[in-house]
Scaffold this active site. Structure first.
Site, PDB file in Angstrom:
ATOM      1  N   PRO A   1     -26.368  88.745 -81.669  1.00  0.00           N
ATOM      2  CA  PRO A   1     -26.718  87.758 -82.625  1.00  0.00           C
ATOM      3  C   PRO A   1     -26.130  86.460 -82.701  1.00  0.00           C
ATOM      4  O   PRO A   1     -25.123  86.410 -81.798  1.00  0.00           O
ATOM      5  CB  PRO A   1     -26.439  88.550 -83.948  1.00  0.00           C
TER       6      PRO A   1
ATOM      7  N   GLY B   1     -23.224  83.312 -83.305  1.00  0.00           N
ATOM      8  CA  GLY B   1     -21.886  83.445 -83.809  1.00  0.00           C
ATOM      9  C   GLY B   1     -21.113  84.702 -83.261  1.00  0.00           C
ATOM     10  O   GLY B   1     -19.896  84.928 -83.920  1.00  0.00           O
TER      11      GLY B   1
ATOM     12  N   GLY C   1     -19.660  85.172 -80.373  1.00  0.00           N
ATOM     13  CA  GLY C   1     -18.690  84.921 -79.415  1.00  0.00           C
ATOM     14  C   GLY C   1     -19.240  84.924 -77.949  1.00  0.00           C
ATOM     15  O   GLY C   1     -18.381  85.169 -77.036  1.00  0.00           O
ATOM     16  N   LYS C   2     -20.507  84.737 -77.733  1.00  0.00           N
ATOM     17  CA  LYS C   2     -21.012  85.085 -76.288  1.00  0.00           C
ATOM     18  C   LYS C   2     -20.633  83.851 -75.488  1.00  0.00           C
ATOM     19  O   LYS C   2     -20.148  83.851 -74.246  1.00  0.00           O
ATOM     20  CB  LYS C   2     -22.523  84.949 -76.375  1.00  0.00           C
ATOM     21  N   THR C   3     -20.467  82.552 -75.820  1.00  0.00           N
ATOM     22  CA  THR C   3     -20.202  81.519 -75.027  1.00  0.00           C
ATOM     23  C   THR C   3     -18.421  81.629 -74.749  1.00  0.00           C
ATOM     24  O   THR C   3     -18.200  81.475 -73.634  1.00  0.00           O
ATOM     25  CB  THR C   3     -20.514  80.188 -75.620  1.00  0.00           C
TER      26      THR C   3
ATOM     27  N   HIS D   1     -29.326  90.118-117.773  1.00  0.00           N
ATOM     28  CA  HIS D   1     -29.992  90.627-116.218  1.00  0.00           C
ATOM     29  C   HIS D   1     -28.917  90.910-115.489  1.00  0.00           C
ATOM     30  O   HIS D   1     -29.128  91.942-114.545  1.00  0.00           O
ATOM     31  CB  HIS D   1     -30.790  89.224-115.814  1.00  0.00           C
ATOM     32  N   GLU D   2     -27.949  90.094-115.244  1.00  0.00           N
ATOM     33  CA  GLU D   2     -27.143  90.445-114.009  1.00  0.00           C
ATOM     34  C   GLU D   2     -26.072  91.925-114.580  1.00  0.00           C
ATOM     35  O   GLU D   2     -25.846  92.596-113.764  1.00  0.00           O
ATOM     36  CB  GLU D   2     -26.016  89.631-113.888  1.00  0.00           C
TER      37      GLU D   2
ATOM     38  N   HIS E   1     -28.326  94.824-113.284  1.00  0.00           N
ATOM     39  CA  HIS E   1     -28.117  95.060-112.011  1.00  0.00           C
ATOM     40  C   HIS E   1     -26.741  95.879-111.674  1.00  0.00           C
ATOM     41  O   HIS E   1     -26.489  96.971-111.091  1.00  0.00           O
ATOM     42  CB  HIS E   1     -28.027  93.669-110.933  1.00  0.00           C
TER      43      HIS E   1
ATOM     44  N   ASP F   1     -36.232  89.844-106.863  1.00  0.00           N
ATOM     45  CA  ASP F   1     -35.836  91.367-106.906  1.00  0.00           C
ATOM     46  C   ASP F   1     -37.138  92.201-106.772  1.00  0.00           C
ATOM     47  O   ASP F   1     -37.107  93.111-105.934  1.00  0.00           O
ATOM     48  CB  ASP F   1     -35.253  91.738-108.057  1.00  0.00           C
TER      49      ASP F   1
END
Length: 623
Positions: free
Chosen positions: A186, A188, A190-192, A407-408, A411, A483
């Site tokens: 994916p 970011g 660290g391939k480079t 609402h929160e 959840h 949601d």
């Protein structure tokens, strides 16, 4: 412009201008006693006379030859005059004055033409030259010590380093080093950085180029650049060629509706030949990186070209701690900062995300003029990255704040009651990003797969916000749209992809989501009959209805906890797991650690906002 300059250089006619007199007019001035002095000298076009009138005005004239009667006229009219020989100028000065402007214009024209035709070194002849940047052991100081969080990937590439240091060790047993390494993972991860560390450890030249640097508007340029790059690499062997984002040039050939891109395909063909053709590139190792291995051409991935694929995955909790320690070296830390605690609270983050986390924490410490970066700075930076920046200037009306608080709370309550839900980390009604409020859950440990009960609990938790609005506010708002979308997506995947229902069994009904321009089929064929589609819809409907009913029952049974959570949110705007534990235990919630009283909110209605995209491993539920 150039022709005008050339003609101007060979025009020997005297230039007319202020103070110039015809020769006959000049004689009239002399005979009329209006000339005080004069200088006679030989010029390029004849005899030049520069005179001063009695009113100190300078005039000049030109005669094709020296008029002997002119001297008598000057003497007769008391004109003081002097005769000077012609000034001899050097041949170099003459050429410079005559041809200088024209040569300057030609030089400017050539310069701009070179810039338009490719610029840089060689102008039009630089098209086929490689744009690879060479880093030697003096300029590349990155080693394996600078790479953390991918121990398995480092073990894979250490063989390449050992071969470059001591090739005889492998060759005496008949071994052959992989000619190519493909780093897959994916963005970011660290391939480079890993590729640079290979060259830094082996202390060999490192050619770095991007896949897009090969492609130009002129056909054949990319293939020429590939040849030039490998020729340069052979001269510096043993060495490493690193091609970043190789999918820009290594896509499947012949893909798409109208065939392929001829220039890109020629470039890919040349790369295939250079990597494993009749001429073997001994000592030249190609390392490439991509996050889209599915679109690469099959000929590029076969053994002999990219022999080995190294997967650089997202770091686990131990890897995240190692990455944080690397990035914290340059940051003055407070004694209360614990990298292990931060690593546990950042599941799913890549190395680039963790580097950004350290940077954001340092910026927050700088804003409050602190000398060191404290743990609270890392917590605020994490909240900003996961939930979005706070929009403190957005002031909601009290009715909407109350609706968002319930609402929160819906959840959060479901997340605390159902066993397989991820622990609720923080709940806020401060608008963040595009959301009016956020409930953030963090897994207790890294998750690599999801069971059926976990997915059902996630659906129930997503419905908690809308149910709380219905039960306690007697209304429905648009804040639950995201949601519902996510809940429906989870339920449909359970039925069509994961075989988690008895009615349809362990069979995949979902279509392959291939893209036309990746060489996939243009037309999509469905694997389901009309009757099966109806069964799928019925199963999705059943799962959603059951989890909706479960969430509603739990919220109605724990209405006192809902009121307590909403009251705490309206007072403090943000509560964390400590306050939630107090509320669920029936105790008055303790104030948040960094809580400070805010001014009361009052303003006109700002409308409902959307909800941000969610990482499944760190899932905030937005109003």
């Amino acid at each position: 412009m150039v022709l005008f300059t050339v003609f101007k250089q060979f025009d020997t006619r005297p230039a007319a201008g202020a103070g110039y007199l015809g020769y006959s007019d000049f004689l009239e001035e002399v005979r009329g006693n209006r000339i005080k002095s004069a200088v006679i000298q030989e010029g390029q076009s004849g005899t030049e006379i520069i005179a001063v009138t009695v009113d100190d005005r300078k005039v000049r004239t030109t005669a094709t030859y020296l008029d002997r009667g002119l001297v008598g006229d000057l003497i007769a009219n008391d004109v003081k005059f002097d005769v000077r020989p012609r000034e001899e100028s050097s041949l170099l000065m003459t050429l410079l004055v005559s041809w200088g402007p024209m040569l300057l214009l030609i030089g400017v024209w050539v310069y701009f033409m070179r810039q338009m035709q490719g610029g840089g070194k060689g102008g039009a002849f630089s098209f086929g030259k490689s744009k690879a940047r060479l880093l030697d052991e003096n300029t590349n100081t990155v080693t394996f010590a600078d790479v953390a969080g991918c121990d398995e990937a480092k073990e894979e590439v250490k063989e390449v380093v050992d071969f470059l240091k001591d090739p005889a060790k492998f060759q005496k047993l008949g071994g052959r080093i992989p000619r190519g390494l493909l780093l897959v993972g994916p963005p970011g991860t660290g391939k480079t950085l890993l590729a640079k560390s290979i060259a830094g450890e082996a202390k060999v030249p490192f050619f770095s180029i991007s896949g897009s640097d090969f492609v130009e508007m002129f056909v054949g340029v990319g293939a020429s650049r590939v040849r030039d790059m490998f020729d340069n690499a052979k001269k510096n062997a043993p060495c490493i060629i690193f091609i970043d984002e190789i999918d820009a040039v290594g896509r499947q050939r012949g893909a798409g509706l109208g065939g392929g891109n001829d220039e890109r395909e020629q470039t890919l063909n040349q790369m295939l030949v250079e990597m494993d053709g009749f001429e073997t590139n001994v000592g030249v190792i190609v390392v490439a990186a991509t996050n889209r291995p599915d679109i690469l051409d099959a000929a590029l991935l076969r053994p002999g070209r990219f022999d080995r694929q190294v997967y650089v995955t997202l770091p686990d909790i131990r890897g995240r701690e190692q990455i944080l320690n690397v990035h914290m070296r340059k940051v003055p830390l407070s004694p209360d900062v614990n990298a292990a605690v931060i690593a546990r609270g950042t599941p799913g983050m890549s190395g680039a995300d963790l580097a950004n986390l350290c940077n954001e924490a340092a910026l927050m410490a700088a804003r409050r003029n602190a000398r060191t970066v404290e743990m609270q700075d890392f917590e605020k930076a994490k909240d900003k990255i996961l939930m979005g920046p706070e929009r403190k200037s957005m002031v909601m009306p009290e009715s909407e704040r109350r609706n968002t608080a319930y609402h929160e709370s819906g959840h959060a309550l479901i997340g605390k009651l159902l066993p397989k839900c991820d622990p609720v980390h923080k709940v806020t009604i401060i608008p963040r990003g595009r959301a009016l409020g956020v409930t953030m859950s963090l897994p207790a440990q890294d998750r690599y797969s999801y069971d059926k009960e976990y997915m059902l609990n996630q659906i129930s938790m997503l419905f908690g916000g809308r149910i709380a609005e219905e039960v306690f506010m007697n209304q429905m708002t648009t804040g639950a749209s995201n949601d519902f979308e996510r809940a429906t997506h989870i339920a449909r995947d359970m039925v069509m992809r994961y075989g988690m229902t008895a009615a349809l069994g362990p069979m995949v009904y979902a279509e392959n989501e291939g893209e036309v321009f990746l060489g996939r089929s243009v037309t999509k064929t469905t694997n389901m009959s009309e009757e099966t589609m109806q069964k799928v819809d019925a199963e999705v409907r059943r799962i959603i209805d059951e989890q909706y009913a479960l969430a509603r029952r739990l919220i109605e049974e724990h209405s006192e906890h809902m009121h307590a959570m909403a009251k705490a949110l309206l007072e403090w705007e943000t509560i964390d797991s400590d306050q939630l534990d107090d509320i669920m235990a029936g105790k008055p919630p303790r104030p948040p650690k960094d809580w400070s009283p805010r001014m009361p909110a009052s303003n006109s209605d700002t409308g409902s906002g959307g909800t941000p995209a969610v990482n499944p491993d760190a899932a905030p539920h937005a109003a």
